[in-house]
Design an enzyme around this catalytic site. Structure first.
Site, PDB file in Angstrom:
ATOM      1  N   ILE A  14       0.831  -1.198   0.000  1.00  0.00           N
ATOM      2  CA  ILE A  14       0.000   0.000   0.000  1.00  0.00           C
ATOM      3  C   ILE A  14       0.868   1.252   0.000  1.00  0.00           C
ATOM      4  O   ILE A  14       0.614   2.205  -0.745  1.00  0.00           O
ATOM      5  CB  ILE A  14      -0.946   0.009   1.214  1.00  0.00           C
ATOM      6  CG1 ILE A  14      -1.891  -1.205   1.166  1.00  0.00           C
ATOM      7  CG2 ILE A  14      -1.745   1.308   1.279  1.00  0.00           C
ATOM      8  CD1 ILE A  14      -2.829  -1.218  -0.013  1.00  0.00           C
ATOM      9  N   GLY A 112      -6.635  -2.151   8.404  1.00  0.00           N
ATOM     10  CA  GLY A 112      -6.257  -3.219   9.317  1.00  0.00           C
ATOM     11  C   GLY A 112      -6.329  -2.816  10.775  1.00  0.00           C
ATOM     12  O   GLY A 112      -6.357  -3.675  11.659  1.00  0.00           O
ATOM     13  N   SER A 141     -10.928  -0.868   4.963  1.00  0.00           N
ATOM     14  CA  SER A 141     -10.270  -1.880   4.141  1.00  0.00           C
ATOM     15  C   SER A 141     -10.789  -1.875   2.707  1.00  0.00           C
ATOM     16  O   SER A 141     -11.801  -1.248   2.388  1.00  0.00           O
ATOM     17  CB  SER A 141     -10.496  -3.270   4.745  1.00  0.00           C
ATOM     18  OG  SER A 141     -11.837  -3.688   4.531  1.00  0.00           O
ATOM     19  N   CYS A 142     -10.107  -2.626   1.868  1.00  0.00           N
ATOM     20  CA  CYS A 142     -10.491  -2.714   0.457  1.00  0.00           C
ATOM     21  C   CYS A 142     -11.920  -3.219   0.295  1.00  0.00           C
ATOM     22  O   CYS A 142     -12.729  -2.603  -0.403  1.00  0.00           O
ATOM     23  CB  CYS A 142      -9.517  -3.625  -0.284  1.00  0.00           C
ATOM     24  SG  CYS A 142      -9.275  -5.234   0.527  1.00  0.00           S
ATOM     25  N   ASN A 143     -12.245  -4.337   0.951  1.00  0.00           N
ATOM     26  CA  ASN A 143     -13.587  -4.885   0.826  1.00  0.00           C
ATOM     27  C   ASN A 143     -14.636  -3.939   1.382  1.00  0.00           C
ATOM     28  O   ASN A 143     -15.707  -3.757   0.800  1.00  0.00           O
ATOM     29  CB  ASN A 143     -13.668  -6.245   1.537  1.00  0.00           C
ATOM     30  CG  ASN A 143     -13.049  -7.359   0.731  1.00  0.00           C
ATOM     31  OD1 ASN A 143     -13.296  -7.492  -0.463  1.00  0.00           O
ATOM     32  ND2 ASN A 143     -12.216  -8.164   1.361  1.00  0.00           N
ATOM     33  N   ARG A 170      -9.310 -13.117  -1.925  1.00  0.00           N
ATOM     34  CA  ARG A 170      -8.075 -13.718  -2.418  1.00  0.00           C
ATOM     35  C   ARG A 170      -7.197 -14.102  -1.235  1.00  0.00           C
ATOM     36  O   ARG A 170      -7.256 -13.495  -0.153  1.00  0.00           O
ATOM     37  CB  ARG A 170      -7.370 -12.765  -3.368  1.00  0.00           C
ATOM     38  CG  ARG A 170      -6.604 -11.622  -2.757  1.00  0.00           C
ATOM     39  CD  ARG A 170      -6.131 -10.722  -3.878  1.00  0.00           C
ATOM     40  NE  ARG A 170      -5.012  -9.877  -3.450  1.00  0.00           N
ATOM     41  CZ  ARG A 170      -4.383  -9.043  -4.267  1.00  0.00           C
ATOM     42  NH1 ARG A 170      -4.762  -8.952  -5.525  1.00  0.00           N
ATOM     43  NH2 ARG A 170      -3.369  -8.324  -3.851  1.00  0.00           N
ATOM     44  N   ALA A 197     -18.958  -6.416   7.189  1.00  0.00           N
ATOM     45  CA  ALA A 197     -20.263  -5.792   7.401  1.00  0.00           C
ATOM     46  C   ALA A 197     -20.229  -4.863   8.603  1.00  0.00           C
ATOM     47  O   ALA A 197     -20.738  -3.730   8.555  1.00  0.00           O
ATOM     48  CB  ALA A 197     -21.327  -6.863   7.600  1.00  0.00           C
ATOM     49  N   HIS A 222     -10.417  -9.709  -5.052  1.00  0.00           N
ATOM     50  CA  HIS A 222     -11.588 -10.242  -4.363  1.00  0.00           C
ATOM     51  C   HIS A 222     -12.787 -10.180  -5.303  1.00  0.00           C
ATOM     52  O   HIS A 222     -12.847  -9.342  -6.213  1.00  0.00           O
ATOM     53  CB  HIS A 222     -11.925  -9.411  -3.125  1.00  0.00           C
ATOM     54  CG  HIS A 222     -10.800  -9.242  -2.166  1.00  0.00           C
ATOM     55  ND1 HIS A 222     -10.109 -10.304  -1.618  1.00  0.00           N
ATOM     56  CD2 HIS A 222     -10.242  -8.122  -1.622  1.00  0.00           C
ATOM     57  CE1 HIS A 222      -9.185  -9.842  -0.784  1.00  0.00           C
ATOM     58  NE2 HIS A 222      -9.244  -8.528  -0.777  1.00  0.00           N
TER      59      HIS A 222
END
Length: 346
Positions: A14, A112, A141-143, A170, A197, A222
């Site tokens: 990152i 994180g 985070s990315c998701n 992933r 969530a 992902h």
């Protein structure tokens, strides 16, 4: 007006992307990068003429012994910075945040870390204004970024009653795939909802969302599959228009041959995107299905790239250098070549 002086702490997957993005911003200057490594990574950084700092005096000595040119210690870097973007390994950012508060430098930590580390979680299109003037914020985070972008776009149009999603995560970052990951199996995550969530609710607290997750043996991206109960019957055109409100949601067409995550990544590389990075959530257009008050869709998430534009916007917001979300998002998108609509752009 003076440029925003940005320090980056940690030059990993990152951090190196944040460094490149900062250097593209018309209103920012890269004050320097701090790290602990003496391997190929800081050598690449050094070739770019970026000031390198050691985490402390011992790391400065180790870097110099490895033949690296070191400007000083991390503490010295902080004295010449307005904002620090912390890209250190998970858990380290929480420790560093105490230092940033003590020194009085504004900070951005990554997803994180826990929400409580900064007391605020950030996605530019949803809550930019809340971050203006804060001491620190956390880019989720990315998701979670993808969840908030997509469901936030629908919610902003009054369409979301509740949302249920399955995440195929992933296994590891590509550059670390020789160190771990999984092969010839899938690994379900026990907790329902999975943490994404709960994380999305730090940004959209009233969102009724549940996620399930499973780790899969690939490292490209992902994939999310979503079922959304709408507040009312809606047409496919109305849903497309809602997603179209976000310049960071793009649509890929299977009819164009973009039938899988590898083909989308290949197009990104052919377009000249650095490292083949996808800053956008890439939805498959043909998968978008509306049946009365039910909506179904699927998309891919580049976990190394999607948080980069959010990080740049967070830097602007913290110092109040830009107070309007739309202005910052446009600046960031132009610098990184981000656009919504059908992807790749014609």
């Amino acid at each position: 007006e003076d440029a925003i002086r940005v320090a980056v702490n940690g030059y990993g997957a990152i951090g190196k992307r944040v460094v490149d993005a900062v250097r593209l911003q018309p209103d920012m200057v890269l004050a320097g990068v701090a790290d602990v490594a003496t391997d190929w990574r800081p050598r690449i950084l050094e070739q770019g003429g970026v000031p390198l700092f050691g985490a402390d005096a011992a790391h400065v000595s180790a870097m110099e012994a490895a033949g690296l040119r070191v400007t000083g210690t991390f503490d010295e870097l902080l004295t010449r910075s307005d904002v620090v973007v912390d890209c250190t390994p998970k858990g380290r950012g929480a420790e560093n945040a105490r230092l940033y508060r003590d020194i009085g430098v504004k900070f951005v930590v990554q997803g994180g870390e826990a929400h409580e580390v900064a007391g605020h979680s950030f996605v530019a299109e949803v809550n930019f204004a809340e971050a203006v003037g804060r001491t620190g914020t956390r880019v989720v985070s990315c998701n979670t970024t993808s969840i908030v972008r997509t469901l936030g776009a629908l919610a902003g149009n009054g369409l979301v009653e509740r949302a249920r999603g399955t995440l195929m995560r992933r296994a590891t970052d590509p550059w670390e795939s020789h160190m771990g990951g999984i092969m010839n199996t899938v690994v379900p995550e026990a907790d329902i909802p999975s943490h994404q969530a709960l994380d999305a609710q730090t940004v959209l607290p009233n969102l009724d969302v549940v996620t399930m997750a499973v780790r899969v043996p690939q490292t490209l991206a992902h994939v999310h599959m979503w079922s959304v109960d709408l507040t009312r019957p809606a047409s496919l055109e109305e849903v497309l228009a809602a997603f179209g409100d976000s310049p960071r949601i793009a649509r890929a067409r299977m009819s164009d041959g973009l039938t899988a995550i590898n083909t989308v990544k290949e197009v990104a590389s052919d377009m000249g995107r650095p490292r083949g990075d996808l800053y956008e959530v890439v939805l498959w257009e043909e998968m978008l299905t509306v049946r009365g008050t039910e909506l179904f869709y699927g998309y891919m998430v580049d976990n190394l790239a999607i948080v980069i534009p959010e990080t740049i916007d967070a830097v602007r917001a913290l110092g109040g250098w830009v107070t309007d979300a739309g202005t910052s998002i446009r600046m960031t998108n132009e610098s990184l070549g981000i656009r919504g609509g059908v992807w790749p752009p014609v």
